[in-house]
Design a protein around this motif. Sequence first.
Motif, short mmCIF file in Angstrom:
data_model
loop_
_atom_site.label_atom_id
_atom_site.label_comp_id
_atom_site.label_asym_id
_atom_site.label_seq_id
_atom_site.Cartn_x
_atom_site.Cartn_y
_atom_site.Cartn_z
N MET A 158 30.97 18.58 -23.92
CA MET A 158 30.29 19.82 -24.16
C MET A 158 31.03 20.58 -25.25
SD MET A 158 27.84 19.65 -21.93
CE MET A 158 27.94 17.93 -22.34
N LEU A 159 30.28 21.28 -26.06
CA LEU A 159 30.86 22.02 -27.18
C LEU A 159 30.44 23.48 -27.15
CD1 LEU A 159 30.05 19.39 -29.94
CD2 LEU A 159 32.31 19.87 -28.99
N HIS A 160 31.35 24.32 -27.57
CA HIS A 160 31.04 25.72 -27.80
C HIS A 160 31.60 26.04 -29.19
CE1 HIS A 160 30.31 29.95 -26.72
NE2 HIS A 160 31.28 30.16 -27.59
N PHE A 161 30.78 26.67 -30.03
CA PHE A 161 31.19 27.00 -31.39
C PHE A 161 31.49 28.49 -31.50
CE2 PHE A 161 28.81 23.11 -31.74
CZ PHE A 161 29.59 22.36 -32.62
N SER A 162 32.56 28.80 -32.22
CA SER A 162 32.95 30.20 -32.38
C SER A 162 33.73 30.36 -33.69
CB SER A 162 33.84 30.63 -31.21
OG SER A 162 34.27 31.97 -31.38
N ALA A 197 24.65 35.56 -15.77
CA ALA A 197 25.85 35.51 -16.60
C ALA A 197 26.27 34.05 -16.73
CB ALA A 197 26.97 36.33 -15.96
N TYR A 198 26.47 33.59 -17.96
CA TYR A 198 26.76 32.18 -18.20
C TYR A 198 27.84 32.00 -19.26
CZ TYR A 198 22.11 31.56 -16.12
OH TYR A 198 21.02 31.59 -15.29
N VAL A 199 28.46 30.83 -19.21
CA VAL A 199 29.22 30.28 -20.33
C VAL A 199 28.27 29.28 -20.96
CG1 VAL A 199 31.19 28.86 -21.04
CG2 VAL A 199 31.46 30.56 -19.20
N TRP A 200 28.04 29.39 -22.25
CA TRP A 200 27.07 28.54 -22.94
C TRP A 200 27.76 27.41 -23.68
CZ3 TRP A 200 21.88 29.39 -22.49
CH2 TRP A 200 21.50 30.61 -21.91
N ALA A 201 27.12 26.25 -23.69
CA ALA A 201 27.61 25.09 -24.43
C ALA A 201 26.41 24.24 -24.85
CB ALA A 201 28.57 24.27 -23.56
N VAL A 202 26.68 23.31 -25.74
CA VAL A 202 25.66 22.35 -26.17
C VAL A 202 26.27 20.96 -26.21
CG1 VAL A 202 24.30 24.01 -27.52
CG2 VAL A 202 26.16 22.77 -28.63
N ASP A 203 25.40 19.96 -26.24
CA ASP A 203 25.88 18.59 -26.39
C ASP A 203 25.86 18.22 -27.87
OD1 ASP A 203 23.19 18.09 -27.01
OD2 ASP A 203 22.77 17.09 -25.12
N GLN A 204 26.26 17.01 -28.20
CA GLN A 204 26.33 16.55 -29.60
C GLN A 204 24.99 16.67 -30.31
OE1 GLN A 204 30.00 16.35 -30.31
NE2 GLN A 204 28.83 15.43 -31.92
N ARG A 242 22.62 18.86 -29.98
CA ARG A 242 22.28 20.24 -30.35
C ARG A 242 23.39 20.94 -31.13
NH1 ARG A 242 17.18 21.85 -28.28
NH2 ARG A 242 17.43 23.42 -29.87
N ALA A 243 24.51 20.27 -31.33
CA ALA A 243 25.62 20.87 -32.07
C ALA A 243 25.20 21.39 -33.45
CB ALA A 243 26.78 19.89 -32.19
N PRO A 244 24.38 20.66 -34.23
CA PRO A 244 24.01 21.18 -35.55
C PRO A 244 23.32 22.53 -35.53
CG PRO A 244 23.51 18.85 -35.41
CD PRO A 244 23.88 19.29 -34.02
N ASP A 245 22.73 22.91 -34.40
CA ASP A 245 22.08 24.22 -34.29
C ASP A 245 23.10 25.36 -34.48
OD1 ASP A 245 20.09 22.50 -33.40
OD2 ASP A 245 19.70 23.59 -31.54
N ALA A 259 13.59 25.30 -20.14
CA ALA A 259 12.41 24.57 -19.68
C ALA A 259 11.31 24.74 -20.73
CB ALA A 259 11.96 25.11 -18.33
N PRO A 260 10.47 23.75 -20.91
CA PRO A 260 10.45 22.48 -20.17
C PRO A 260 11.56 21.52 -20.57
CG PRO A 260 8.75 22.43 -21.83
CD PRO A 260 9.40 23.81 -21.91
N GLU A 261 12.09 21.65 -21.77
CA GLU A 261 13.18 20.79 -22.23
C GLU A 261 14.48 21.59 -22.28
OE1 GLU A 261 13.42 17.46 -23.22
OE2 GLU A 261 11.47 17.32 -22.25
N PRO A 262 15.54 21.13 -21.64
CA PRO A 262 16.82 21.85 -21.75
C PRO A 262 17.28 21.92 -23.20
CG PRO A 262 16.92 20.19 -20.01
CD PRO A 262 15.64 19.96 -20.78
N HIS A 263 17.76 23.09 -23.61
CA HIS A 263 18.24 23.27 -24.98
C HIS A 263 19.72 23.65 -25.02
CE1 HIS A 263 16.90 27.27 -23.67
NE2 HIS A 263 17.91 27.71 -24.40
N ALA A 264 20.29 23.87 -23.84
CA ALA A 264 21.69 24.25 -23.76
C ALA A 264 22.22 23.82 -22.40
CB ALA A 264 21.85 25.76 -23.95
N LEU A 265 23.50 24.05 -22.21
CA LEU A 265 24.16 23.79 -20.93
C LEU A 265 24.89 25.06 -20.55
CD1 LEU A 265 25.10 20.61 -22.55
CD2 LEU A 265 24.15 20.48 -20.27
N VAL A 266 24.90 25.36 -19.27
CA VAL A 266 25.54 26.60 -18.82
C VAL A 266 26.47 26.34 -17.64
CG1 VAL A 266 23.69 28.11 -19.65
CG2 VAL A 266 23.60 27.22 -17.30
#
Length: 171
Positions: A1-5, A26-33, A35-38, A104-111
Amino acid sequence: MLHFSEDPTITRFVPHVAATAQQPGAYVWAVDQDRAPDYWFPRQCPRAMAWVLPTTSLADRDRVVGAGCGERVHAIEYGWLEAMQRARLFAYRLPADRFQPFGAPEPHALVAVEPVTPLGPPEPVGDLLRCHAEAGIQLRVLDNLWSFWDVVINSSVGFSGIRLHNARPRS
């Protein structure tokens, strides 16, 4: 999982409600490889992104992405180009077992709903334009995002818009 800052000093991510949140949690947000380019952008940079799906029509592929132009296109405004060229972005690697799919319907992030400690120090992402080029992602620089965005959301491509409230007003 990646978080960009743009902040290379984060030692612990604590769940919070984002200022632009459309959900109350309240969440910590991350993405996978995938979605990383977003997130290869300065944080506040408005961006419109589109990509080819298995269900994308050939006409939409040619109209939105461009004939012979790959599978994905990202667009920013000219006013953000210098910030994109100067941004110092860092990627934090986070433990996957702490995160659940979100969207939803498609996950776009991870929390995650609990604090998360990075697996190590952040890694510099490097030249953001080069990241796009090396990944085969077109980067379009437009005067205004809205005409492109209107075409994208009314087509059969996949899409995401981030920080669009920071875009120039519709012309």
